[in-house]
Design a protein around this motif. Structure first.
Motif, PDB file in Angstrom:
ATOM      1  N   ALA A  60       0.825  -1.213   0.000  1.00  0.00           N
ATOM      2  CA  ALA A  60       0.000   0.000   0.000  1.00  0.00           C
ATOM      3  C   ALA A  60       0.856   1.259   0.000  1.00  0.00           C
ATOM      4  N   ARG A 252      -8.917 -10.855  -0.140  1.00  0.00           N
ATOM      5  CA  ARG A 252      -8.711  -9.529  -0.735  1.00  0.00           C
ATOM      6  C   ARG A 252      -9.614  -8.492  -0.068  1.00  0.00           C
ATOM      7  N   ARG A 253     -10.839  -8.868   0.227  1.00  0.00           N
ATOM      8  CA  ARG A 253     -11.753  -7.950   0.897  1.00  0.00           C
ATOM      9  C   ARG A 253     -11.218  -7.568   2.280  1.00  0.00           C
ATOM     10  N   LEU A 256      -8.293  -5.117   1.797  1.00  0.00           N
ATOM     11  CA  LEU A 256      -8.738  -3.769   1.452  1.00  0.00           C
ATOM     12  C   LEU A 256      -9.384  -3.076   2.651  1.00  0.00           C
ATOM     13  N   TYR A 259      -6.510  -1.788   4.611  1.00  0.00           N
ATOM     14  CA  TYR A 259      -5.972  -0.584   3.973  1.00  0.00           C
ATOM     15  C   TYR A 259      -6.869   0.627   4.244  1.00  0.00           C
ATOM     16  N   ASP A 260      -8.175   0.426   4.242  1.00  0.00           N
ATOM     17  CA  ASP A 260      -9.095   1.528   4.512  1.00  0.00           C
ATOM     18  C   ASP A 260      -8.851   2.105   5.906  1.00  0.00           C
ATOM     19  N   ARG A 271      -6.005   5.589  -0.694  1.00  0.00           N
ATOM     20  CA  ARG A 271      -6.514   4.228  -0.851  1.00  0.00           C
ATOM     21  C   ARG A 271      -5.900   3.618  -2.099  1.00  0.00           C
ATOM     22  N   ARG A 273      -5.614   0.199  -4.990  1.00  0.00           N
ATOM     23  CA  ARG A 273      -6.248  -0.972  -5.586  1.00  0.00           C
ATOM     24  C   ARG A 273      -5.211  -2.080  -5.663  1.00  0.00           C
ATOM     25  N   LEU A 274      -5.680  -3.308  -5.746  1.00  0.00           N
ATOM     26  CA  LEU A 274      -4.786  -4.453  -5.787  1.00  0.00           C
ATOM     27  C   LEU A 274      -4.417  -4.748  -7.237  1.00  0.00           C
TER      28      LEU A 274
END
Length: 280
Positions: A60, A252-253, A256, A259-260, A271, A273-274
């Motif tokens: 990230a 992945r969810r 993320l 990361y949020d 933010r 994206r992967l």
């Protein structure tokens, strides 16, 4: 093309992927470079590794410099047993206290910060320290340890009857968000991947197959882990049932979501994206 330099974290959570390479069960014509996560993160970002399991927060922070390899991570769905906070007091009573955090980790330190801010609503003073439970607890009221260090420290607490509370950060994350937690990703340098796409695809497949071979012989993994760490067999048998290396949509969810929260805490600037190799 120069020989591939592949990072290898020296913790049990990587053993299922690297066992087959170490034992020659899958041929690998490259160099294994061993070290703790923070050391491998640095070598990778300096351009001294082509591929490495890297702390997930590092992706990230540097998405422009690397690409995620598919089907592989270091993760857990709840309890992880190797990302542990040891404390003199319950976590919710640590307001204003000093918490020592291992210098071996990046993701776990961020995870702890996120949990303190958004889940426990407790403000503490974080101080980096070498990963030694006794020294850390003498310096503050909490100590974050990861990997084999955390597991061995937990056994020390149990065997010596130390008056310490142990909080599993994977379980705390699950209780907080309901999501899985991804601690590390296998990253490849973007410049290398774009210059050598066929080799990148082959390397991604090699690592995935190595993981498949390793997990197909759990008794061998457990015996090797016992020789390396001296941890009791029941502890190792439990560990290899809860540590995960998947990277499907549910993982992945969870990543993320992590990361949020890191973004909300100001730990990452935007933010992300992967960007996963082979996926558009």
């Amino acid at each position: 093309m120069a020989a591939i330099r592949l990072g290898q974290v020296e913790y049990l959570n990587c053993l299922p992927v690297y066992h087959a390479l170490e034992e020659g069960l899958i041929p690998f014509d490259g160099e294994l470079v061993k070290g703790p996560p923070t050391s491998l993160n640095r070598l990778f970002l300096e351009g001294n590794l082509h591929i490495t399991p890297a702390s997930s927060i590092e992706y990230a922070r540097h998405p422009d410099r690397c690409i995620i390899l598919p089907r592989l991570s270091i993760a857990a769905d709840g309890r992880v047993a190797s990302i542990l906070l040891f404390s003199h007091l319950p976590v919710t009573e640590l307001e204003g206290r000093k918490v020592l955090v291992t210098t071996s980790s990046a993701t776990s330190v961020v995870l702890l910060r996120v949990l303190f801010e958004h889940y426990y609503h407790v403000e503490v003073e974080f101080c980096p320290a070498p990963p030694d439970l006794t020294t850390m607890m003498a310096m503050g009221d909490g100590a974050l340890l990861i990997g084999d260090d955390a597991m061995q420290a937990h056994q020390q607490v149990i065997q010596q009857g130390l008056p310490l509370l142990v909080t599993d950060l994977g379980q705390a994350w699950k209780d907080f968000t309901g999501e899985k937690m991804v601690y590390a990703l296998w990253l490849i340098r973007r410049d290398f991947a774009e210059a050598h796409p066929e080799e990148t695809t082959a390397l991604a497949e090699l690592l995935f197959q190595a993981r498949q071979v390793g997990m197909a012989d759990l008794p061998a993994l457990i015996q090797k882990a016992r020789r390396r760490t001296g941890l009791p067999l029941p502890v190792l048998e439990d560990y290899f049932t809860i540590i995960r290396h998947d990277f499907d949509e549910s993982y992945r969810r969870g990543l993320l979501t992590f990361y949020d929260y890191a973004y909300k805490s100001g730990i990452i600037e935007e933010r992300v994206r992967l960007d996963i190799w082979g996926e558009k």
